[in-house]
Design an enzyme around this catalytic site. Structure first.
Site, mmCIF file in Angstrom:
data_model
loop_
_atom_site.group_PDB
_atom_site.id
_atom_site.type_symbol
_atom_site.label_atom_id
_atom_site.label_comp_id
_atom_site.label_asym_id
_atom_site.label_seq_id
_atom_site.Cartn_x
_atom_site.Cartn_y
_atom_site.Cartn_z
ATOM 1 N N GLN A 1 -1.225 2.932 -5.522
ATOM 2 C CA GLN A 1 -2.596 3.062 -5.168
ATOM 3 C C GLN A 1 -3.521 2.672 -6.013
ATOM 4 O O GLN A 1 -4.837 2.509 -5.813
ATOM 5 C CB GLN A 1 -2.807 4.881 -5.089
ATOM 6 C CG GLN A 1 -2.732 5.300 -3.100
ATOM 7 C CD GLN A 1 -2.872 5.995 -3.125
ATOM 8 O OE1 GLN A 1 -3.094 6.741 -4.223
ATOM 9 N NE2 GLN A 1 -2.243 6.517 -1.945
ATOM 10 N N ARG B 1 0.836 -1.264 -0.285
ATOM 11 C CA ARG B 1 -0.169 0.312 -0.163
ATOM 12 C C ARG B 1 0.823 1.427 -0.253
ATOM 13 O O ARG B 1 1.017 2.188 0.726
ATOM 14 C CB ARG B 1 -1.088 0.309 1.088
ATOM 15 C CG ARG B 1 -2.208 -1.240 1.136
ATOM 16 C CD ARG B 1 -2.652 -0.911 1.700
ATOM 17 N NE ARG B 1 -4.986 -1.620 1.279
ATOM 18 C CZ ARG B 1 -5.921 -1.964 2.014
ATOM 19 N NH1 ARG B 1 -5.363 -1.606 3.655
ATOM 20 N NH2 ARG B 1 -7.034 -1.692 1.144
ATOM 21 N N TYR C 1 3.614 10.108 22.286
ATOM 22 C CA TYR C 1 3.062 9.382 21.572
ATOM 23 C C TYR C 1 1.822 8.995 22.892
ATOM 24 O O TYR C 1 1.352 9.184 23.612
ATOM 25 C CB TYR C 1 4.026 8.606 22.231
ATOM 26 C CG TYR C 1 5.180 8.463 20.838
ATOM 27 C CD1 TYR C 1 5.058 8.509 19.328
ATOM 28 C CD2 TYR C 1 6.566 8.866 20.957
ATOM 29 C CE1 TYR C 1 5.948 8.910 18.371
ATOM 30 C CE2 TYR C 1 7.315 9.276 20.488
ATOM 31 C CZ TYR C 1 7.062 9.328 19.238
ATOM 32 O OH TYR C 1 7.705 9.707 18.392
ATOM 33 N N ASP D 1 -4.462 -0.939 -5.940
ATOM 34 C CA ASP D 1 -4.842 -1.488 -5.597
ATOM 35 C C ASP D 1 -6.395 -1.740 -5.491
ATOM 36 O O ASP D 1 -7.301 -0.877 -4.554
ATOM 37 C CB ASP D 1 -4.554 -0.239 -3.317
ATOM 38 C CG ASP D 1 -5.261 -0.865 -2.634
ATOM 39 O OD1 ASP D 1 -5.660 -2.197 -2.876
ATOM 40 O OD2 ASP D 1 -4.485 0.666 -1.174
ATOM 41 N N SER E 1 -8.469 -2.016 -1.961
ATOM 42 C CA SER E 1 -9.170 -0.934 -1.646
ATOM 43 C C SER E 1 -10.376 -1.163 -3.139
ATOM 44 O O SER E 1 -11.808 -0.282 -2.291
ATOM 45 C CB SER E 1 -8.399 0.511 -1.712
ATOM 46 O OG SER E 1 -7.948 0.181 -0.553
#
Ligand code: NAD
Length: 385
Positions: A134, A129, A233, A137, A140
């Site tokens: 793209q 990915r 984080y 894909d 997706s």
């Protein structure tokens, strides 16, 4: 032109899996493939279930092969949606390249046969990915189709209107749709339910999904706690906070009219997000569409490929939702394949044989008598195939 001045022949078989309506290429893409220097052969009626009849392929420049033998004879590349079966692999000529979803973990016999028959297989689910990939894909594009179809299926099985209505016969409150898992399919389900006028809520373990959910006009469910740890984080939630999160999700399930679950963890059984106790808390007439049905289900009561009714709640475990919108899911898939094929020929249309491009390396499942994908190789070794 290939070195011997022949065009690379692409073959598109008719899909044989039960319930499969899709086809690996469509007439619009055939035209583009022809321009790119391929010859395209379509098995008779390959596109008929997606509403692409043979004559449209012929008009786009393809030839129609009446049967499988004529289709495969001299074909260098076979394009498919579903993985080939063992019997289909037997019919391929040695050295054929097959491209499609391979779902190797559940098709080990066919993978072993492709290895032994020196077939080359590229698995579209292994395409990385990365930005450059793209347009290839297919996970997706098909998740987009699946998310749309899930929202429509939910609406179709719901005994309520989705939008708010103000009528002479009274005012109707809008339905509430909850989406669990806001990846590609979940986001499309949110967008579709919003367009139908429902109030939409969504939850995902990835907090980053919150921004995308809100940008679609839906509410993202999250605990009002500060989970920011050292250095900015996120810290891991405490056991108590995890229980609170579970309660928050259960309460949202209980107030929803339609719940669409899409939570998946690649390569693992789907997580259970809706327990049977939570189903018992839901309103009669509520609907659950469980997109994870084929990998164990996000709802404890889901049965794959079945509809069950428990406590007045309709629980649907659909199989192959993208096939419900086969016209467009095939079109998107065909474009993914067109883009992938551009990696397999050079600018003069000559076949590429070294497969060094990182996308090809990552998606190459079987080649030259070897299983190249390490996890699949290990699974085969474990089962001694
Ligand atoms: P997926 O089908 O693997 O999973 C669906 C969603 O379920 C994911 O968002 C996941 O976080 C969620 N989930 C998993 N466990 C959960 C749980 N216990 N509770 C709630 N939600 C849970 O996901 P996908 O649609 O393939 O997308 C995964 C990610 O990849 C997303 O961040 C997506 O934006 C990203 N993506 C990137 C590209 C690209 O860069 N080219 C392309 C597609 C997707």
């Amino acid at each position: 032109m290939s070195p011997d001045n022949k065009l690379v022949v692409l073959a598109v078989p008719k899909e044989t899996a039960a319930g499969e309506q899709r086809v690996a290429t469509v007439p619009e893409v055939v035209q583009k493939l022809k321009k790119a220097g391929f010859e395209v052969r379509i098995e008779h009626d390959a596109g008929i279930k997606a509403y692409y009849p043979d004559d449209l392929y012929v008009a786009a420049g393809a030839t129609i092969a009446p049967g499988r033998a004529g289709l495969l004879d001299g074909a260098r590349i076979v394009l498919c949606v579903q993985p080939p079966t063992v019997a289909e692999v037997e019919a391929f000529v040695e050295g054929t390249i097959v491209i499609g979803f391979m779902n190797a973990a559940t098709n080990l016999d066919a993978v072993a046969r492709m290895r032994d028959r020196k077939i080359t297989a590229f698995a579209l689910e292994l395409v990385p990915r990365i930005t450059r990939a793209q347009s290839m894909d297919a996970l997706s594009s098909q998740a987009t189709a699946g998310g749309y179809a899930a929202a429509i299926l939910g609406a179709d099985n719901c005994p309520k209107f989705l939008p708010m209505l103000t009528t002479a016969a009274g005012t109707i409150r809008p339905a509430t749709v909850l989406i669990l898992g806001a990846g590609v399919a979940g986001l499309m389900a949110i967008a579709t339910a919003k367009r139908l006028g429902a109030i939409v809520e969504a939850y995902d373990v990835r907090r980053a999904a919150g921004e995308q959910v809100r940008s679609l006009g839906a509410k993202f469910l999250e605990l009002e706690i500060n989970a920011e740890g050292q250095g900015g984080y996120a810290r891991e939630l405490t056991a108590e906070e995890k229980v609170q999160e579970q309660q928050m999700v259960s309460a949202a399930v209980a107030r929803a009219d339609i719940v669409i679950t899409t939570a998946a963890i690649p390569g693992r059984k789907a997580p259970v997000l809706v327990t049977k106790e939570t189903v018992a808390m839901m309103k009669p007439g509520a609907v659950i569409i469980d997109l994870a049905a084929e990998t164990g289900g996000n709802c404890e009561l889901t049965q794959a490929a079945k509809t069950v009714i428990e406590h007045g709640v309709t629980i649907i475990g659909p199989q192959n939702l993208p096939a419900r919108v086969a016209y467009h899911s095939s079109q998107m898939y065909a474009k993914n394949l067109q883009s992938f094929l551009s990696l397999l020929v050079d600018k003069e249309g000559k076949p590429v044989t070294d497969f060094t491009d990182e996308i090809l390396v990552a998606s190459l499942l079987v080649h030259a008598g070897e299983v190249r994908h390490a996890p699949t190789r290990e699974m085969l070794a474990g089962g001694k195939k």
